[in-house]
Design a protein around this motif. Structure first.
Motif, PDB file in Angstrom:
ATOM      1  N   ALA A   1       0.830  -1.204   0.000  1.00 55.51           N
ATOM      2  CA  ALA A   1       0.000   0.000   0.000  1.00 55.51           C
ATOM      3  C   ALA A   1       0.869   1.261   0.000  1.00 55.51           C
ATOM      4  O   ALA A   1       0.556   2.226  -0.704  1.00 55.51           O
ATOM      5  CB  ALA A   1      -0.951  -0.004   1.195  1.00 55.51           C
ATOM      6  N   LEU A   2       1.954   1.253   0.769  1.00 52.73           N
ATOM      7  CA  LEU A   2       2.855   2.416   0.784  1.00 52.73           C
ATOM      8  C   LEU A   2       3.462   2.626  -0.598  1.00 52.73           C
ATOM      9  O   LEU A   2       3.478   3.751  -1.107  1.00 52.73           O
ATOM     10  CB  LEU A   2       3.957   2.240   1.830  1.00 52.73           C
ATOM     11  N   LYS A   3       3.953   1.574  -1.216  1.00 51.66           N
ATOM     12  CA  LYS A   3       4.545   1.695  -2.561  1.00 51.66           C
ATOM     13  C   LYS A   3       3.526   2.227  -3.555  1.00 51.66           C
ATOM     14  O   LYS A   3       3.834   3.098  -4.372  1.00 51.66           O
ATOM     15  CB  LYS A   3       5.084   0.346  -3.028  1.00 51.66           C
TER      16      LYS A   3
ATOM     17  N   SER B   1       9.111  13.642  -8.349  1.00 52.19           N
ATOM     18  CA  SER B   1       9.669  12.329  -8.727  1.00 52.19           C
ATOM     19  C   SER B   1      11.015  12.069  -8.056  1.00 52.19           C
ATOM     20  O   SER B   1      11.426  10.924  -7.930  1.00 52.19           O
ATOM     21  CB  SER B   1       9.807  12.223 -10.247  1.00 52.19           C
ATOM     22  N   ASP B   2      11.695  13.112  -7.602  1.00 51.52           N
ATOM     23  CA  ASP B   2      12.967  12.921  -6.894  1.00 51.52           C
ATOM     24  C   ASP B   2      12.813  13.204  -5.396  1.00 51.52           C
ATOM     25  O   ASP B   2      13.716  13.707  -4.747  1.00 51.52           O
ATOM     26  CB  ASP B   2      14.064  13.774  -7.514  1.00 51.52           C
ATOM     27  N   TYR B   3      11.639  12.849  -4.855  1.00 50.07           N
ATOM     28  CA  TYR B   3      11.357  13.059  -3.430  1.00 50.07           C
ATOM     29  C   TYR B   3      12.357  12.304  -2.560  1.00 50.07           C
ATOM     30  O   TYR B   3      12.984  11.335  -2.994  1.00 50.07           O
ATOM     31  CB  TYR B   3       9.927  12.623  -3.097  1.00 50.07           C
TER      32      TYR B   3
ATOM     33  N   LEU C   1      13.236   0.594   5.002  1.00 48.45           N
ATOM     34  CA  LEU C   1      13.369   1.854   4.259  1.00 48.45           C
ATOM     35  C   LEU C   1      14.781   2.069   3.738  1.00 48.45           C
ATOM     36  O   LEU C   1      14.966   2.650   2.662  1.00 48.45           O
ATOM     37  CB  LEU C   1      12.948   3.040   5.134  1.00 48.45           C
ATOM     38  N   LYS C   2      15.783   1.608   4.470  1.00 51.37           N
ATOM     39  CA  LYS C   2      17.175   1.783   4.046  1.00 51.37           C
ATOM     40  C   LYS C   2      17.468   1.113   2.710  1.00 51.37           C
ATOM     41  O   LYS C   2      18.428   1.467   2.039  1.00 51.37           O
ATOM     42  CB  LYS C   2      18.135   1.259   5.122  1.00 51.37           C
ATOM     43  N   THR C   3      16.622   0.173   2.298  1.00 52.72           N
ATOM     44  CA  THR C   3      16.828  -0.518   1.017  1.00 52.72           C
ATOM     45  C   THR C   3      16.114   0.188  -0.136  1.00 52.72           C
ATOM     46  O   THR C   3      16.269  -0.208  -1.284  1.00 52.72           O
ATOM     47  CB  THR C   3      16.345  -1.982   1.089  1.00 52.72           C
ATOM     48  N   TRP C   4      15.328   1.217   0.160  1.00 55.20           N
ATOM     49  CA  TRP C   4      14.557   1.927  -0.869  1.00 55.20           C
ATOM     50  C   TRP C   4      15.414   3.005  -1.519  1.00 55.20           C
ATOM     51  O   TRP C   4      16.173   3.693  -0.830  1.00 55.20           O
ATOM     52  CB  TRP C   4      13.298   2.529  -0.265  1.00 55.20           C
ATOM     53  N   PRO C   5      15.286   3.190  -2.824  1.00 51.97           N
ATOM     54  CA  PRO C   5      16.146   4.137  -3.536  1.00 51.97           C
ATOM     55  C   PRO C   5      15.982   5.600  -3.112  1.00 51.97           C
ATOM     56  O   PRO C   5      16.954   6.348  -3.161  1.00 51.97           O
ATOM     57  CB  PRO C   5      15.759   3.957  -5.008  1.00 51.97           C
ATOM     58  N   ASN C   6      14.834   6.034  -2.677  1.00 52.63           N
ATOM     59  CA  ASN C   6      14.632   7.443  -2.311  1.00 52.63           C
ATOM     60  C   ASN C   6      14.898   7.715  -0.836  1.00 52.63           C
ATOM     61  O   ASN C   6      14.691   8.824  -0.380  1.00 52.63           O
ATOM     62  CB  ASN C   6      13.174   7.871  -2.639  1.00 52.63           C
TER      63      ASN C   6
END
Length: 185
Positions: free
Chosen positions: A137-139, A153-155, A177-182
């Motif tokens: 849901a978050l994604k 888009s670069d949040y 979260l540390k594995t997420w690109p943003n």
């Protein structure tokens, strides 16, 4: 009876190969009208702060609805705030629940309330991570926010504890979260 929403969700799932994304409005979860509407500094924000509510988790829409009513009551009546603190909340039922919504300043993170979306997982996640439905849901919420122009888009994605002296949203969430690109810590 087969509803239009059900039909569209089925089409979405078949076409995109994933479950449907929808936001449950305050009118649908029993929210009271807000006493405020201060806009964010920018319609297209560049920050997302991830938090947890630090209360009971919810696995069904009925449980989540009750939790939201409780949270809003505490924030408005106990804390004296004008509404629920967060822009959106996510339950382990896989639903996204609207708090203050897209363009309204939150009351979740000092110094970031007017420049970010505050998204809280419903529950206490100091000892475990939210389930797969909540992460999905978050994604979907973030993807939707970028696609519709609510979020740059670069949040930058930050954990509440990265910008405030708090354990929120809990180490298990911060680890994911540390594995997420943003993610920026």
């Amino acid at each position: 009876m087969f509803s239009l929403a059900g039909f569209l969700c089925t089409v979405c799932a078949v076409t995109l190969g994933r479950s449907c994304f929808h936001i449950v409005s305050p009118g649908k979860w029993g929210g009271h009208p807000a006493n405020c509407s201060t806009p964010l500094k920018s319609v297209q924000t560049g920050y997302v702060v991830i938090l947890h509510t630090a209360g009971s988790p919810c696995k069904t829409q009925a449980e989540c609805t009750q939790q939201l009513v409780n949270i809003q009551h505490y924030h408005m009546n106990g804390k004296g705030w004008c509404n629920i603190a967060y822009n959106f909340l996510i339950g382990e039922d896989g639903n996204v629940y609207e708090g203050r919504g897209w363009n309204t300043e939150g009351a979740h993170t000092y110094g970031y309330n007017d420049i970010s979306l505050g998204i809280a997982f419903i529950g206490d996640f100091t000892g475990r991570s939210p389930d797969a439905a909540a992460w999905r849901a978050l994604k979907q919420l973030l993807h939707f926010a970028v696609r519709e122009g609510y979020l740059s888009s670069d949040y930058l994605l930050v954990a509440h504890g990265d910008v405030s002296n708090t354990i929120s949203p809990g180490q298990p969430i911060r680890s994911v979260l540390k594995t997420w690109p943003n993610y920026k810590h």
